[in-house]
Design a protein around this motif. Structure first.
Motif, mmCIF file in Angstrom:
data_model
loop_
_atom_site.group_PDB
_atom_site.id
_atom_site.type_symbol
_atom_site.label_atom_id
_atom_site.label_comp_id
_atom_site.label_asym_id
_atom_site.label_seq_id
_atom_site.Cartn_x
_atom_site.Cartn_y
_atom_site.Cartn_z
ATOM 1 N N HIS A 1 3.165 14.963 0.097
ATOM 2 C CA HIS A 1 1.868 14.456 1.187
ATOM 3 C C HIS A 1 1.247 13.608 0.516
ATOM 4 O O HIS A 1 0.929 12.518 1.026
ATOM 5 N N ASP A 2 0.939 13.741 -0.622
ATOM 6 C CA ASP A 2 0.525 13.221 -1.699
ATOM 7 C C ASP A 2 1.298 11.962 -2.304
ATOM 8 O O ASP A 2 0.237 10.653 -3.222
ATOM 9 N N ARG B 1 -0.273 10.505 5.965
ATOM 10 C CA ARG B 1 -0.849 10.971 4.365
ATOM 11 C C ARG B 1 -2.513 10.740 4.955
ATOM 12 O O ARG B 1 -3.346 11.886 4.123
ATOM 13 N N ALA B 2 -3.178 9.665 4.851
ATOM 14 C CA ALA B 2 -4.088 9.641 5.778
ATOM 15 C C ALA B 2 -4.742 10.724 6.303
ATOM 16 O O ALA B 2 -6.039 11.380 6.472
ATOM 17 N N GLU C 1 3.164 8.678 -3.088
ATOM 18 C CA GLU C 1 3.973 7.688 -2.013
ATOM 19 C C GLU C 1 5.582 7.392 -1.972
ATOM 20 O O GLU C 1 5.880 7.839 -3.158
ATOM 21 N N LEU D 1 7.001 2.356 5.948
ATOM 22 C CA LEU D 1 5.812 3.152 5.473
ATOM 23 C C LEU D 1 4.288 3.080 5.455
ATOM 24 O O LEU D 1 3.488 4.231 5.264
ATOM 25 N N ARG D 2 4.133 2.320 6.054
ATOM 26 C CA ARG D 2 2.218 2.125 7.493
ATOM 27 C C ARG D 2 2.755 3.311 7.959
ATOM 28 O O ARG D 2 1.170 4.751 7.916
ATOM 29 N N ARG E 1 3.592 6.028 7.252
ATOM 30 C CA ARG E 1 3.714 7.990 6.407
ATOM 31 C C ARG E 1 2.299 7.541 5.968
ATOM 32 O O ARG E 1 1.857 8.484 5.233
ATOM 33 N N GLU E 2 1.486 6.186 5.642
ATOM 34 C CA GLU E 2 0.389 6.226 5.279
ATOM 35 C C GLU E 2 -0.258 6.565 6.126
ATOM 36 O O GLU E 2 -1.780 7.651 5.724
ATOM 37 N N THR E 3 -0.518 6.405 7.033
ATOM 38 C CA THR E 3 -1.039 6.916 8.189
ATOM 39 C C THR E 3 -1.661 8.653 8.527
ATOM 40 O O THR E 3 -2.322 8.780 8.040
#
Length: 112
Positions: free
Chosen positions: A16-17, A99-100, A19, A92-93, A95-97
């Motif tokens: 999860h860390d 991860r956050a 990218e 990708l967006r 996934r970033e959400t």
């Protein structure tokens, strides 16, 4: 006898860390599109003018395909480069959400 004091270590990154790479997200989108069409790897590869092995490596994120190769596969899947790029960017967006959100949950768990 001297006491051994361990040095602080930075934690190892979890999945999860890290990218995701563009090629991984691209490959996942290509595979998803191909599966949605119900096509075999060989069928799509033939229309794109690439080998099934190369397309498989693209889908698994093992190749850094040229823009020409990406365009050929996109065309074989009846999507434009803009549509494909937007789908990869959206993935990708999201996934970033994720991860956050995982990071926030971890921080709250540590604070509790």
């Amino acid at each position: 006898m001297a006491e051994i004091i361990p040095l602080p270590r930075s934690p190892r990154p979890t999945p999860h860390d890290v990218e995701p790479l563009w090629r991984d997200a691209l490959g996942e989108q290509l595979r998803r599109l191909r599966h949605e069409r119900g096509e075999r790897l060989a069928d799509t590869a033939d229309r794109a003018g690439v080998s099934p092995q190369y397309l498989s490596e693209m889908e698994r994120g093992l190749k850094e395909p040229s823009s020409e190769m990406i365009a050929a596969v996109a065309g074989a899947l009846d999507v434009t480069l803009i549509e494909l790029t937007a789908a990869v960017a959206d993935d990708l967006r999201s996934r970033e959400t994720e991860r956050a959100a995982v990071g926030c949950r971890a921080a709250f768990a540590l604070a509790a």
